[in-house]
Design a protein around this motif. Structure first.
Motif, PDB file in Angstrom:
ATOM      1  N   PRO A 183      28.036  44.915  58.639  1.00  0.00           N
ATOM      2  CA  PRO A 183      28.647  44.837  57.298  1.00  0.00           C
ATOM      3  C   PRO A 183      29.898  45.696  57.205  1.00  0.00           C
ATOM      4  O   PRO A 183      29.965  46.788  57.768  1.00  0.00           O
ATOM      5  N   MET A 184      30.869  45.186  56.460  1.00  0.00           N
ATOM      6  CA  MET A 184      32.167  45.859  56.353  1.00  0.00           C
ATOM      7  C   MET A 184      32.640  45.779  54.903  1.00  0.00           C
ATOM      8  O   MET A 184      32.730  44.687  54.337  1.00  0.00           O
ATOM      9  N   VAL A 185      32.909  46.927  54.309  1.00  0.00           N
ATOM     10  CA  VAL A 185      33.409  46.979  52.939  1.00  0.00           C
ATOM     11  C   VAL A 185      34.820  47.565  52.970  1.00  0.00           C
ATOM     12  O   VAL A 185      35.029  48.650  53.500  1.00  0.00           O
ATOM     13  N   VAL A 186      35.762  46.831  52.401  1.00  0.00           N
ATOM     14  CA  VAL A 186      37.164  47.264  52.395  1.00  0.00           C
ATOM     15  C   VAL A 186      37.593  47.581  50.964  1.00  0.00           C
ATOM     16  O   VAL A 186      37.330  46.811  50.037  1.00  0.00           O
ATOM     17  N   PHE A 187      38.254  48.724  50.802  1.00  0.00           N
ATOM     18  CA  PHE A 187      38.768  49.152  49.509  1.00  0.00           C
ATOM     19  C   PHE A 187      40.295  49.175  49.549  1.00  0.00           C
ATOM     20  O   PHE A 187      40.890  49.609  50.527  1.00  0.00           O
ATOM     21  N   ARG A 188      40.918  48.727  48.478  1.00  0.00           N
ATOM     22  CA  ARG A 188      42.370  48.881  48.295  1.00  0.00           C
ATOM     23  C   ARG A 188      42.567  49.799  47.094  1.00  0.00           C
ATOM     24  O   ARG A 188      42.101  49.502  45.994  1.00  0.00           O
ATOM     25  N   VAL A 189      43.243  50.914  47.317  1.00  0.00           N
ATOM     26  CA  VAL A 189      43.426  51.880  46.241  1.00  0.00           C
ATOM     27  C   VAL A 189      44.452  51.368  45.244  1.00  0.00           C
ATOM     28  O   VAL A 189      45.207  50.429  45.511  1.00  0.00           O
ATOM     29  N   GLU A 190      44.477  52.006  44.078  1.00  0.00           N
ATOM     30  CA  GLU A 190      45.361  51.576  43.001  1.00  0.00           C
ATOM     31  C   GLU A 190      46.819  51.913  43.294  1.00  0.00           C
ATOM     32  O   GLU A 190      47.119  52.754  44.138  1.00  0.00           O
ATOM     33  N   GLU A 191      47.704  51.256  42.559  1.00  0.00           N
ATOM     34  CA  GLU A 191      49.147  51.499  42.663  1.00  0.00           C
ATOM     35  C   GLU A 191      49.469  52.720  41.809  1.00  0.00           C
ATOM     36  O   GLU A 191      49.917  52.636  40.675  1.00  0.00           O
ATOM     37  N   ALA A 192      49.197  53.907  42.389  1.00  0.00           N
ATOM     38  CA  ALA A 192      49.248  55.157  41.619  1.00  0.00           C
ATOM     39  C   ALA A 192      50.629  55.470  41.063  1.00  0.00           C
ATOM     40  O   ALA A 192      50.744  56.182  40.059  1.00  0.00           O
ATOM     41  N   PHE A 193      51.684  54.943  41.686  1.00  0.00           N
ATOM     42  CA  PHE A 193      53.036  55.272  41.243  1.00  0.00           C
ATOM     43  C   PHE A 193      53.635  54.211  40.314  1.00  0.00           C
ATOM     44  O   PHE A 193      54.786  54.323  39.914  1.00  0.00           O
ATOM     45  N   ALA A 194      52.861  53.166  39.976  1.00  0.00           N
ATOM     46  CA  ALA A 194      53.395  52.106  39.120  1.00  0.00           C
ATOM     47  C   ALA A 194      53.571  52.601  37.688  1.00  0.00           C
ATOM     48  O   ALA A 194      52.758  53.363  37.174  1.00  0.00           O
ATOM     49  N   SER A 195      54.617  52.136  37.019  1.00  0.00           N
ATOM     50  CA  SER A 195      54.891  52.579  35.646  1.00  0.00           C
ATOM     51  C   SER A 195      53.760  52.208  34.701  1.00  0.00           C
ATOM     52  O   SER A 195      53.451  52.943  33.764  1.00  0.00           O
ATOM     53  N   TYR A 196      53.096  51.048  34.952  1.00  0.00           N
ATOM     54  CA  TYR A 196      52.040  50.610  34.037  1.00  0.00           C
ATOM     55  C   TYR A 196      50.725  51.381  34.219  1.00  0.00           C
ATOM     56  O   TYR A 196      49.793  51.203  33.437  1.00  0.00           O
ATOM     57  N   LEU A 197      50.659  52.254  35.238  1.00  0.00           N
ATOM     58  CA  LEU A 197      49.459  53.079  35.429  1.00  0.00           C
ATOM     59  C   LEU A 197      49.739  54.564  35.261  1.00  0.00           C
ATOM     60  O   LEU A 197      48.850  55.390  35.464  1.00  0.00           O
ATOM     61  N   LEU A 198      50.974  54.909  34.877  1.00  0.00           N
ATOM     62  CA  LEU A 198      51.290  56.324  34.670  1.00  0.00           C
ATOM     63  C   LEU A 198      50.392  56.899  33.588  1.00  0.00           C
ATOM     64  O   LEU A 198      50.238  56.327  32.510  1.00  0.00           O
ATOM     65  N   GLY A 199      49.752  58.032  33.874  1.00  0.00           N
ATOM     66  CA  GLY A 199      48.833  58.656  32.933  1.00  0.00           C
ATOM     67  C   GLY A 199      47.398  58.190  33.082  1.00  0.00           C
ATOM     68  O   GLY A 199      46.479  58.776  32.513  1.00  0.00           O
ATOM     69  N   HIS A 200      47.190  57.118  33.841  1.00  0.00           N
ATOM     70  CA  HIS A 200      45.840  56.596  34.049  1.00  0.00           C
ATOM     71  C   HIS A 200      45.264  57.044  35.398  1.00  0.00           C
ATOM     72  O   HIS A 200      44.071  57.313  35.505  1.00  0.00           O
TER      73      HIS A 200
END
Length: 357
Positions: A183-200
């Motif tokens: 079994p293999m589980v792959v994670f993609r992290v969030e776009e931490a530097f995107a303007s729409y996620l600033l503060g989140h």
């Protein structure tokens, strides 16, 4: 005809890589630009796509984004004024839109992300045409200054542009030292530097880390876990938190192939979540804001399961892995049926570009 393509993200490497090849095959000259950004630099090299690097990514702060964009506009204007292309095409690139407008070059913008309001406001009003998946209503784009006449919709999601002829390459497994029989589980992290996620979120405050911890703690023998970071800062944080338990690639890998062989994909972004879903890989979205329009579509089609709470995501992963063969078979059949109804978005762009002159 000279076509200028501005390539800013990994998704655009795939999407505009395909578009550029098709245009060149039809006798057009294609000039590609990009900016210094780790994943894009490596992916362009990996796919042997030649692009002129102009400017840099602005990072996480609003001031940094503004300064980098302003610098890049000045740098691009000199390059493009010498080139004198007939048309420019970009995926919500503020710099390409502004330079094209200033130099009187018809500009086509592609966008499937109305939740990214800042770049939409900076690009759509300056565009001659806006290309977008039909699952996003024309009404959504009106608040950014788009008229109904300028909007060209295609009956597809963007990843179809590069997945229609995709053939998975198993070499990605040996590259990451993975065993396809386990079994293999792959994670993609969030776009931490995107303007729409600033503060989140930030590189220090990731939504995926608690989920990964929960998956590890829930299994006596945890599955193989791969985490795909976006930025060098995220690599450092992830390796500090998970020094041994997970695989964190230092360099960009063949994402679509890895997703094809994955048992479960957990995505905190948009493109890879859509890719995995359309490949028929069991997919969970933990996007750290309200679901996007594209995500809502995939959830409605039962190609994506939505959950943010770590314990519930970990439980869902357990349920999928316990019945992996049946779940994977069902998801691949659903994906195959949905893809069969979609048109080729790249061909839509090619026809519109050629129809301009």
């Amino acid at each position: 005809m000279i076509v200028w393509l501005d390539i800013l993200t990994p998704k655009q490497v795939y999407f505009f890589g395909e578009l550029g090849q098709r245009l060149e095959a039809r006798g057009h000259s294609v000039f590609r630009t990009t900016r210094h950004y780790r994943e894009v630099d490596e992916l362009l090299s990996r796919r042997s796509i030649n692009a002129t690097s102009v400017g840099r990514h602005g990072g996480a702060s609003l001031e940094g984004k503004l300064a980098a964009s302003a610098e890049r506009i000045g740098q691009l204007s000199k390059v493009i004024n010498k080139l004198k292309p007939d048309i420019s095409v970009a995926f919500a690139s503020p710099e390409a839109a502004r330079v094209s407008f200033g130099l009187a070059i018809p500009h086509y913008t592609v966008n499937d992300s109305p939740h990214s309001t800042a770049v939409a406001r900076l690009t759509i009003p300056l565009a001659a045409k806006l290309f977008s998946p039909a699952v996003i209503s024309k009404r959504v784009w009106r608040r950014f200054g788009a008229s109904p006449e300028m909007i060209v919709q295609y009956n597809a999601l963007d990843p179809i542009g590069w997945l229609r002829t995709f053939i998975p390459n198993p070499s990605v497994l040996s590259e990451l030292n993975l065993d396809v029989s386990e079994p293999m589980v792959v994670f993609r992290v969030e776009e931490a530097f995107a303007s729409y996620l600033l503060g989140h979120v930030s590189e220090q405050k990731s939504v995926t880390i608690p989920i990964i911890n929960q998956v590890i703690n829930n299994h006596e023998n945890p599955p193989q876990i791969v985490v795909l970071p976006r930025y060098a800062e995220q690599i450092q944080v992830l390796r500090a938190v998970f020094p041994r338990q997970v695989t964190i690639p230092q360099n960009v890998i063949d994402g679509p192939s890895l997703l094809f062989f994955t048992s479960v994909f957990v995505g905190a972004g948009g493109t890879m979540t859509a890719e995995a879903a359309l490949l028929g890989t069991p997919t969970i979205s933990c996007f750290p804001r309200d679901p996007t329009i594209v995500e809502k579509y995939l959830i409605k089609k039962k190609l994506v399961y939505r959950e943010n709470k770590p314990e519930k995501v970990a439980k869902k992963i357990q349920q999928i892995l316990a019945n992996l063969d049946d779940v994977r078979k069902s998801q691949r059949e659903k994906a195959r049926n949905i893809k069969s109804t979609m048109e080729d978005p790249i061909e839509v762009l090619v026809k519109e570009i050629e129809g301009t002159f």
